[in-house]
Motif scaffolding. Structure first.
Motif, short mmCIF file in Angstrom:
data_model
loop_
_atom_site.label_atom_id
_atom_site.label_comp_id
_atom_site.label_asym_id
_atom_site.label_seq_id
_atom_site.Cartn_x
_atom_site.Cartn_y
_atom_site.Cartn_z
N THR D 15 0.84 -1.20 0.00
CA THR D 15 0.00 0.00 0.00
C THR D 15 0.87 1.25 0.00
O THR D 15 2.07 1.17 0.26
N SER D 16 0.26 2.37 -0.28
CA SER D 16 1.05 3.60 -0.32
C SER D 16 1.43 4.03 1.09
O SER D 16 2.47 4.64 1.31
N ARG D 17 0.59 3.65 2.04
CA ARG D 17 0.93 3.93 3.43
C ARG D 17 2.21 3.15 3.79
O ARG D 17 3.14 3.67 4.39
N GLY D 18 2.21 1.88 3.36
CA GLY D 18 3.39 1.07 3.61
C GLY D 18 4.61 1.66 2.93
O GLY D 18 5.70 1.70 3.49
N GLU D 19 4.42 2.13 1.72
CA GLU D 19 5.51 2.76 1.00
C GLU D 19 6.10 3.91 1.81
O GLU D 19 7.32 4.07 1.91
N ARG D 20 5.22 4.68 2.39
CA ARG D 20 5.64 5.85 3.16
C ARG D 20 6.44 5.39 4.39
O ARG D 20 7.47 5.94 4.73
N THR D 21 5.93 4.38 5.06
CA THR D 21 6.63 3.88 6.25
C THR D 21 8.02 3.37 5.88
O THR D 21 9.01 3.65 6.57
N ARG D 22 8.07 2.63 4.81
CA ARG D 22 9.36 2.10 4.38
C ARG D 22 10.36 3.23 4.13
O ARG D 22 11.51 3.16 4.54
N ASP D 40 26.87 0.41 16.69
CA ASP D 40 26.26 1.19 17.76
C ASP D 40 24.86 1.65 17.39
O ASP D 40 24.12 2.11 18.26
N ALA D 41 24.53 1.55 16.14
CA ALA D 41 23.18 1.89 15.74
C ALA D 41 22.24 0.79 16.24
O ALA D 41 22.61 -0.37 16.29
N ALA D 42 21.05 1.19 16.61
CA ALA D 42 20.09 0.21 17.13
C ALA D 42 18.82 0.29 16.31
O ALA D 42 18.41 1.37 15.88
N ILE D 43 18.22 -0.85 16.09
CA ILE D 43 16.95 -0.86 15.38
C ILE D 43 15.96 0.05 16.11
O ILE D 43 15.23 0.81 15.48
N SER D 44 16.00 -0.01 17.41
CA SER D 44 15.07 0.84 18.15
C SER D 44 15.38 2.31 17.90
O SER D 44 14.47 3.14 17.88
N GLY D 45 16.63 2.63 17.72
CA GLY D 45 16.99 4.01 17.39
C GLY D 45 16.41 4.41 16.05
O GLY D 45 15.90 5.52 15.87
N ILE D 46 16.47 3.51 15.12
CA ILE D 46 15.95 3.79 13.79
C ILE D 46 14.44 3.98 13.84
O ILE D 46 13.90 4.94 13.30
N THR D 47 13.76 3.07 14.52
CA THR D 47 12.30 3.19 14.54
C THR D 47 11.86 4.43 15.32
O THR D 47 10.87 5.06 14.98
N GLN D 48 12.62 4.77 16.33
CA GLN D 48 12.26 5.99 17.05
C GLN D 48 12.42 7.22 16.17
O GLN D 48 11.55 8.09 16.12
N ARG D 49 13.54 7.27 15.47
CA ARG D 49 13.72 8.39 14.54
C ARG D 49 12.61 8.42 13.51
O ARG D 49 12.14 9.48 13.09
N ALA D 50 12.20 7.24 13.08
CA ALA D 50 11.19 7.16 12.03
C ALA D 50 9.79 7.42 12.57
O ALA D 50 8.86 7.65 11.82
N GLY D 51 9.68 7.34 13.89
CA GLY D 51 8.36 7.56 14.48
C GLY D 51 7.42 6.39 14.29
O GLY D 51 6.20 6.57 14.21
N VAL D 52 7.97 5.20 14.21
CA VAL D 52 7.10 4.02 14.09
C VAL D 52 7.45 3.04 15.20
O VAL D 52 8.45 3.19 15.88
N ALA D 53 6.63 2.04 15.36
CA ALA D 53 6.87 1.08 16.43
C ALA D 53 8.02 0.15 16.05
O ALA D 53 8.30 -0.08 14.87
N LEU D 54 8.67 -0.36 17.08
CA LEU D 54 9.82 -1.23 16.86
C LEU D 54 9.49 -2.38 15.92
O LEU D 54 10.23 -2.68 14.97
N GLY D 55 8.38 -3.02 16.17
CA GLY D 55 8.03 -4.20 15.39
C GLY D 55 7.84 -3.91 13.91
O GLY D 55 8.03 -4.79 13.07
N SER D 56 7.49 -2.69 13.60
CA SER D 56 7.23 -2.36 12.20
C SER D 56 8.46 -2.51 11.33
O SER D 56 8.35 -2.72 10.11
N PHE D 57 9.60 -2.42 11.95
CA PHE D 57 10.84 -2.57 11.18
C PHE D 57 10.81 -3.86 10.38
O PHE D 57 11.15 -3.88 9.19
#
Lengths: 205, 205, 205, 205
Positions: D15-22, D40-57
């Motif tokens: 979906t286009s929403r998914g596209e946006r999240t990606r 030192d980068a963390a997935i949680s750091g990435i999802t936080q920056r992205a403003g999405v939940a951890l699991g969405s990664f």
DNA sequence: AATGAATGAGGATTCATTCAT
DNA sequence: AATGAATGAATCCTCATTCAT
């Protein structure tokens, strides 16, 4: 657009399942810390008692110490509520004092683990410890001042009196609440109430 | 064939050089424990402060805890001597009580590190801690009984009174000796002496 | 009276046995880091390779990173010695450049593990990495300036030239020294020497 | 009965929403990896920056490394497009070389985070790293061969030349693009173009 | 598609104590 | 008696990944 929480922000559960887990951890920690003390307590011991995975601890607390502080602060609230409940409606300060000693010893007996935690906070989270007693001291001073103005007690140095009375309670709680049960709380309270009321001088009474 | 000394036997230095090393370690330990507390203190920290090699520690002490206990016990003697010296010759119990409070606060101020060590003993060497105060409590009770029989104070439950008075002293020492210096020891002693002597009741005086 | 060492002081062995252990750790670390990279390397892996107990690591190094830096710095010295040895006595800069490339590729082939360590330093100890190359760049610039004044090369922007030449060497070392051996170092050196000497322009030669 | 997609299949948004999240995740990852490096980068750091939940990664990427590779590959395309755009229409190889150096330094300056990611790929995804440069090397070789056949440059060992030129660019990009800005890209390019064109020999020019 | 709780392996570091010299 | 190297158990905390909702 998300607002990231401030660095030291509390880790608050967002679901009821999380709420349950947090509480399990809190209870487990209380047992673990109470039994072993801060330093010999292990996070793994806490999570095992709680029946959750090790990592789950850090979903709810930033560190061992943070949890410890939470417990100390919790104990402060419990104590104050207990004492407030038990001395509510007592207008006479001297009587309140006696009831307070009795209630405090009873409370300690029922919360030995938390009592130990508070005491050890002196060496683990000094500020929390000092804060814990400062609240009591402030309360005490206010109560003494009010009682003085009502003519229930003689005027005096209320701050020093407050700390002296706290010290009494703490040690009586230790001696008769934690270390041994060889006196009923009422007996202890009566003996001490007499001291507080009349002092030691062989006055006219 | 050697005859090994009984287990748990003290490690006593045989030479004056050894005596000196032992003392250096004791002094260093006092500083290290006083500053960092039992758990954060390190044997290596102690030996470094003492200027001796790490291994030398075990020439004089069986373990970290043994040394700690030695310090607690030493503190007990120091305190009792100090108080005895300062209240020697005072026949009046009430006056002795006031002088005692004052002397105790002064003592604490001069021995903050050792005071901390004693307090923490509660969690490190519980029996030593309890023992430390038990000695005071016994003394106290004897003194109160004697004073009662001399008519200096009203009869009462001396054991409870003893623990109550110890608690007072300890917390006043903490609050006014260790945490802050915003009152002179004499001021504090005066305020408390009044409490001990007459209590809080607005009696006939 | 002892002078305690400054906080960040190196942990220098005081006995020859210690010297030996330290060296074993250094060698083991080189292998471990070279094989797995900084992050996947484990202290326990290093001590196992070295045949010493885990804790012994910290007798000689403050941290994983400190050891890493020691290795990078060591590699810098090795490289400079190697190059100095191989280009000693060559008065002609252009010839020295060719010999240098050849020697460098050979060196890299014989020290693949350390080469990897240096490269990864970019992400582990950025300052050490930058420092490593800065030394080379400074040397280069000096050499170029001297050669210019002797009329051996055309005047030009020596700093930029220095970094360009370093970049060449590094990538040739990577491609022909580490990734594959499909060319002899002499062949590579010859090809590059021609480039460095005459450039690409179809000049008069 | 479901037909599960082949293992390793890309996780493509439907979906286009998914596209946006990606895309949000991709941008966030670029910032996180660029700042902290892969380890030192963390997935949680990435999802936080992205403003999405951890699991969405894991809805969009199979693993941390997969995302990393995607970024490296993306950077390859960007770089090639940039260079192609900036050297388009230049028929003269030597001039193209100068323009290329200048454009590359400018590009690096504008993409420091991605540049770091590419460099670190050497240790995270070695094949991706090697592949990244292999494409450039192949391009280079083709270009050099073509230029040779057009008589624009002297014949020579093009593969070695290609890697040498890549090394130059990379280190100049590092030194003048990432580490410091003390030279304009044009200055650097001019200095290096001269080297590439004429070499160092004091030729007849 | 999105969420966030849960998992548990993994790793750096500390430190009391022992031992060889 | 003194030294300092060696030991290894113990522990806090991180984080990629999975899962239930």
């Amino acid at each position: 657009m998300n607002i990231s929480p401030p660095p030291g922000s509390p880790k608050t559960p967002r679901t009821s399942r999380g709420e349950r887990t947090r509480r399990k951890l809190l209870d487990a920690a209380r047992a673990e810390f109470g039994e072993k003390g801060f330093y010999d307590a292990a996070i793994s011991g806490i999570t095992q008692r709680a029946g959750v995975a090790l990592g789950s601890f850090y979903t709810y607390f930033h560190s061992k110490e943070e949890l410890y502080r939470a417990l100390v602060s919790h104990m402060g609230e419990l104590t104050r509520h207990w004492l407030a409940d038990h001395t509510a409606g007592i207008d006479d300060r001297l009587q309140a004092e006696r009831i307070g000693v009795e209630a405090f010893i009873d409370f300690v007996r029922g919360h030995k683990d938390l009592y130990r935690i508070v005491m050890e906070a002196q060496f683990v989270a000094h500020d929390a410890y000092q804060g814990y007693f400062q609240v009591f001291a402030d309360d005490y001073r206010r109560n003494l001042a009010a009682a003085t103005s009502r003519g229930q007690i003689r005027p005096g140095a209320d701050e020093e009196r407050a700390w002296a009375l706290i010290g009494m309670n703490v040690f009586l709680g230790l001696r008769y609440g934690v270390w041994a049960d060889d006196r009923s709380s009422a007996e202890v309270a009566a003996a001490v109430a007499d001291l507080i009321e009349h002092g030691l001088a062989p006055g006219a009474d």
